[in-house]
Design an enzyme around this catalytic site. Structure first.
Site, PDB file in Angstrom:
ATOM      1  CB  SER A 118      -0.868   0.029   1.260  1.00  0.00           C
ATOM      2  OG  SER A 118      -1.497   1.287   1.385  1.00  0.00           O
ATOM      3  CE1 TYR A 168      -3.557  -2.166   5.350  1.00  0.00           C
ATOM      4  CE2 TYR A 168      -3.174   0.132   4.772  1.00  0.00           C
ATOM      5  CZ  TYR A 168      -3.531  -1.153   4.403  1.00  0.00           C
ATOM      6  OH  TYR A 168      -3.872  -1.427   3.096  1.00  0.00           O
TER       7      TYR A 168
HETATM    8  N1  LIG Z   1      -8.853  -0.916  -0.877  1.00  0.00           N
HETATM    9  C1  LIG Z   1      -7.871  -0.076  -0.632  1.00  0.00           C
HETATM   10  O1  LIG Z   1      -8.067   1.151  -0.556  1.00  0.00           O
HETATM   11  C2  LIG Z   1      -6.455  -0.586  -0.486  1.00  0.00           C
HETATM   12  C3  LIG Z   1      -5.412   0.319  -0.569  1.00  0.00           C
HETATM   13  C4  LIG Z   1      -4.103  -0.149  -0.417  1.00  0.00           C
HETATM   14  C5  LIG Z   1      -3.869  -1.491  -0.214  1.00  0.00           C
HETATM   15  N2  LIG Z   1      -4.913  -2.362  -0.121  1.00  0.00           N
HETATM   16  C6  LIG Z   1      -4.598  -3.778   0.148  1.00  0.00           C
HETATM   17  O2  LIG Z   1      -5.229  -4.594  -0.822  1.00  0.00           O
HETATM   18  C7  LIG Z   1      -5.434  -5.895  -0.281  1.00  0.00           C
HETATM   19  C8  LIG Z   1      -6.872  -6.325  -0.565  1.00  0.00           C
HETATM   20  O3  LIG Z   1      -7.733  -5.453   0.117  1.00  0.00           O
HETATM   21  P1  LIG Z   1      -9.167  -5.037  -0.406  1.00  0.00           P
HETATM   22  O4  LIG Z   1      -9.180  -3.580  -0.494  1.00  0.00           O
HETATM   23  O5  LIG Z   1      -9.559  -5.856  -1.555  1.00  0.00           O
HETATM   24  O6  LIG Z   1      -9.992  -5.414   0.913  1.00  0.00           O
HETATM   25  P2  LIG Z   1     -11.331  -6.214   1.158  1.00  0.00           P
HETATM   26  O7  LIG Z   1     -12.343  -5.878   0.126  1.00  0.00           O
HETATM   27  O8  LIG Z   1     -11.650  -6.010   2.599  1.00  0.00           O
HETATM   28  O9  LIG Z   1     -10.883  -7.731   0.919  1.00  0.00           O
HETATM   29  C9  LIG Z   1      -9.970  -8.343   1.800  1.00  0.00           C
HETATM   30  C10 LIG Z   1      -9.873  -9.814   1.416  1.00  0.00           C
HETATM   31  O10 LIG Z   1      -9.049 -10.461   2.375  1.00  0.00           O
HETATM   32  C11 LIG Z   1      -9.785 -11.551   2.958  1.00  0.00           C
HETATM   33  N3  LIG Z   1      -9.438 -11.702   4.355  1.00  0.00           N
HETATM   34  C12 LIG Z   1      -9.603 -10.770   5.359  1.00  0.00           C
HETATM   35  N4  LIG Z   1      -9.233 -11.322   6.529  1.00  0.00           N
HETATM   36  C13 LIG Z   1      -8.829 -12.592   6.256  1.00  0.00           C
HETATM   37  C14 LIG Z   1      -8.353 -13.655   7.054  1.00  0.00           C
HETATM   38  N5  LIG Z   1      -8.211 -13.528   8.381  1.00  0.00           N
HETATM   39  N6  LIG Z   1      -8.052 -14.830   6.457  1.00  0.00           N
HETATM   40  C15 LIG Z   1      -8.195 -14.984   5.111  1.00  0.00           C
HETATM   41  N7  LIG Z   1      -8.652 -14.013   4.307  1.00  0.00           N
HETATM   42  C16 LIG Z   1      -8.956 -12.831   4.884  1.00  0.00           C
HETATM   43  C17 LIG Z   1     -11.240 -11.158   2.791  1.00  0.00           C
HETATM   44  O11 LIG Z   1     -12.088 -12.308   2.720  1.00  0.00           O
HETATM   45  P3  LIG Z   1     -12.934 -12.971   3.902  1.00  0.00           P
HETATM   46  O12 LIG Z   1     -13.571 -11.899   4.700  1.00  0.00           O
HETATM   47  O13 LIG Z   1     -13.874 -13.857   3.136  1.00  0.00           O
HETATM   48  O14 LIG Z   1     -11.929 -13.777   4.668  1.00  0.00           O
HETATM   49  C18 LIG Z   1     -11.224 -10.504   1.434  1.00  0.00           C
HETATM   50  O15 LIG Z   1     -11.272 -11.470   0.419  1.00  0.00           O
HETATM   51  C19 LIG Z   1      -5.102  -5.785   1.213  1.00  0.00           C
HETATM   52  O16 LIG Z   1      -3.816  -6.312   1.436  1.00  0.00           O
HETATM   53  C20 LIG Z   1      -5.115  -4.286   1.463  1.00  0.00           C
HETATM   54  O17 LIG Z   1      -4.293  -3.928   2.536  1.00  0.00           O
HETATM   55  C21 LIG Z   1      -6.199  -1.950  -0.262  1.00  0.00           C
END
Ligand SMILES: NC(=O)c1ccc[n+]([C@@H]2O[C@H](COP(=O)([O-])OP(=O)(O)OC[C@H]3O[C@@H](n4cnc5c(N)ncnc54)[C@H](OP(=O)(O)O)[C@@H]3O)[C@@H](O)[C@H]2O)c1
Length: 262
Positions: A140, A153
């Site tokens: 990120s 984070y």
């Molecule tokens: N969206 C943003 O603004 C943003 C910005 C920078 C970086 N990121 C990074 O992008 C990545 C994906 O995030 P996202 O934005 O797509 O978030 P999201 O929509 O909340 O999705 C997170 C994913 O991780 C899974 N997950 C969460 N806790 C888990 C656990 N304990 N065990 C296994 N799976 C787990 C969730 O599935 P379940 O709940 O089904 O387990 C879901 O599939 C993350 O690493 C995040 O830090 C996101």
């Protein structure tokens, strides 16, 4: 025809991980999806099998649970068809540092660092042995910006960036390619999961745009891909400044400003 490697994607039930699953299936890769919500992954898997004909395996696992994590480690260690690991599962946690109890801090570290590093450790010897393989680590921009006050984070994402850069240096010549992807605010559930309102953000990228851009960087074999950064020379300047410091760390004496009487 060469067989395309299968791709294991963590956090594939929604958000960035689900879009990676869609894109790799459309490129003809078999998939292994990992997350906690099996129903969501089953429905994504059914759509992707139907639309693309690839095979999709669904593994329900809580990656903060040591037993579940060990099961996924075994899969990436032993399944020679998996040649690409997408370490995407992550959480940002709620509240400020003062509001986060030690267990909440551990939870973020367990998912964003421990699970990612253990899966990387489990798959890497096999990929290096094969002389080819890729790991996509979703970090990120927060890992470059303590000013954003998402301290734990951001610290976990700084780890992910460093790990990715280090692995490329250590193992790139042995056929391993590691990409760190640094999204900024992207429209996914991560915001509501961490108690924040996406409407309050000044700019939000759509998740399809983010993943498509990250895959352009993947195809170019970039080590670090920052889809929202308009001028990549800014990243290059930061790297150049860091590299310029390295020879200066080799000193017998502390810098003059730290010596008594100077
Ligand atoms: N969206 C943003 O603004 C943003 C910005 C920078 C970086 N990121 C990074 O992008 C990545 C994906 O995030 P996202 O934005 O797509 O978030 P999201 O929509 O909340 O999705 C997170 C994913 O991780 C899974 N997950 C969460 N806790 C888990 C656990 N304990 N065990 C296994 N799976 C787990 C969730 O599935 P379940 O709940 O089904 O387990 C879901 O599939 C993350 O690493 C995040 O830090 C996101």
């Amino acid at each position: 025809m060469t067989v395309k490697p299968a791709v294991l994607i963590t956090g594939a039930s929604t958000g960035i991980g689900a879009v990676y699953a869609d894109r790799f299936a459309k490129r003809g890769h078999d998939l292994v999806l990992v997350a906690r919500d099996k129903a969501r992954m089953d429905s994504l898997a059914a759509r992707l099998r139907e639309e693309t004909g690839v095979s999709v395996d669904v593994l329900q696992a809580d990656l903060t649970d040591a037993g579940d994590l060990a099961r996924i480690e075994s899969r990436v260690r032993d399944d020679a068809s998996i040649g690409i690991l997408v370490n995407n599962a992550g959480m940002s946690g709620t509240g400020t540092f003062l509001e986060q109890a030690p267990d909440a801090v551990s939870q973020v570290i367990n998912l964003n660092i421990t699970a990612l590093a253990r899966l990387t450790s489990a798959i890497t010897p096999r990929l290096v042995q094969a002389g080819t393989g890729s790991i996509i680590n979703v970090a990120s921009v927060v890992g470059l910006a303590p000013e954003l006050q998402m301290t734990v984070y951001g610290a976990t994402k700084a780890f992910v960036l460093f790990l990715s850069q280090g692995l490329n240096i250590e193992l790139g010549a042995k056929g391993l390619y590691v990409q760190a992807v640094l999204p900024a605010a992207t429209r996914t559930e991560i915001w509501e999961r961490s108690g924040k309102r996406i409407e309050d953000l000044p700019a939000v990228m759509e998740v399809d745009d983010l993943v498509d851009a990250a895959l352009v960087g993947f195809d170019r074999r970039e080590t670090v891909t920052i889809p929202p950064l308009p001028d990549e020379d800014q990243w290059k300047a930061l790297e150049a400044a860091r590299l310029a410091m390295l020879p200066n760390f080799r000193q017998v004496l502390p810098a003059a400003r730290y010596r008594n009487g100077v």
